[in-house]
Design a protein around this motif. Structure first.
Motif: not given
Length: 356
Positions: A193, A338, A341-342, A349, A352-354
């Protein structure tokens, strides 16, 4: 001889690329693209100066193109060079989006060209020291790792594209994030993560000037947290590296000396950089403290950014594999996106997330 065309002559081109390329035997800085101004001609009077990409690419003997321009132009310039049949080095970050980065890797493979990203901090002496200590298992099981960039600048730089809110790829997470994240990925691989916060310490900042990024791992049942931090209001810098393990700790203050010398007036102009290049003064060596033993100073490994371009030269000549592989560059970009995004969504996040 690998003939090189350097696209861009701002701070990155002047300090981190031109002198390093010139410092590598078997490489020739054949052309510099500087759209306006005379700095390139003044510093390198023996090098051809181009004003457009088309003019640079007209020289069919240029085999390697180096993109050292603002982040929002990386994709189009690298794409143009690949389509023209050239190998490409892109300054970090790869591109403002992961999709653009993936498209460049796909295009390079389709065209049979080399592409890589300038992760020069892998050739910092202090990171070389940390890598040696971690991989040797001296600290036992590493449970906490931190790398931080502390600076003290109370006002934004005038006309700096990195600090403009309307500039794709602006902000310190795009600027320094690829360094600290890439180093953590080299040491520990892909995390489970990512939790991040990109924020402003100065009231005058319009884009993030500081960040915290936490890469969380599961290491033999124990949790490893790898932290990357940057601060713009840090008058007394903290440790550049801080590592805790079950056998002890390693603490290292101070930055690699290469950047200061490359950005100074007496930057190296040829292949002879002196026997002391990349060597750090003893007062900045890190301290290793192991359980049951007295603390000791650890001599910092010698850093040398020329190692990046020497490897690219050898990869072009089919004598060695790339050190910074395209998939590694994509992995770093995934982590950067990522982290954004977080921070944007204020949550942890999964790897593996988009990234969207």
């Amino acid at each position: 001889m690998v003939r090189v065309g350097l696209i861009g002559f701002g701070m990155a081109g002047q300090a981190f690329h031109a002198p390093v390329i010139r410092g590598v035997p078997g490489m020739e800085l054949a052309c510099i693209l500087e759209r306006k101004g005379t700095r390139a001609r003044e510093k390198y009077p023996d090098v051809r100066i181009a004003r457009t990409v088309e003019e640079l690419l007209a020289d069919k003997e240029i085999q390697l193109c180096v993109v050292a321009t603002p982040n929002d132009s990386h994709f189009e310039l690298a794409r143009a060079c690949l389509l023209a049949g050239r190998d490409v080095v892109v300054d970090k970050p790869f591109a403002p989006t992961l999709a653009e980065s993936e498209e460049l890797v796909r295009l390079a493979a389709e065209r049979g060209r080399l592409i890589t990203v300038y992760q020069d901090r892998r050739w910092d002496g202090d990171f070389g020291t940390v890598k040696k200590i971690v991989q040797a298992g001296i600290l036992g099981t590493v449970v906490e790792y931190e790398c931080r960039y502390d600076r003290f600048r109370l006002e934004p730089k005038a006309n700096a594209w990195r600090e403009r809110v309307d500039q794709p790829g602006a902000g310190v997470l795009f600027d320094l994030g690829p360094h600290v994240i890439d180093q953590a990925l080299v040491l520990f691989g892909e995390p489970r993560t990512i939790t991040a916060s990109a924020f402003c310490q100065r009231e005058t900042s319009r884009v993030d000037d500081s960040f915290d990024v936490c890469l969380e791992y599961q290491n033999s049942g124990a949790g490893l947290r790898a932290m990357g931090r940057a601060r713009i209001v840090a008058f007394a810098p903290g440790p550049h590296f801080l590592i805790h393990g079950t056998n002890g700790s390693f603490v290292k203050y101070g930055m690699d000396p290469q950047e200061a010398r490359l950005r100074g007036e007496n930057f190296p102009r040829g292949t002879d950089w002196g026997a002391d290049w990349g060597e750090e003064v003893e007062s900045l060596w890190g301290t290793l403290s192991l359980v049951g033993e007295p603390s000791v100073k650890v001599k910092t490994e010698r850093g040398d950014y020329r190692g990046f371009y020497a490897n690219v030269r050898d990869a072009i000549e089919k004598k060695a594999p790339l050190e910074v592989m395209p998939q590694q560059a994509l992995r770093t970009m995934r982590a950067v996106m990522l982290a954004h995004k977080s921070s944007r969504e204020r949550r942890t996040v999964a790897w593996e997330e988009s990234v969207d």
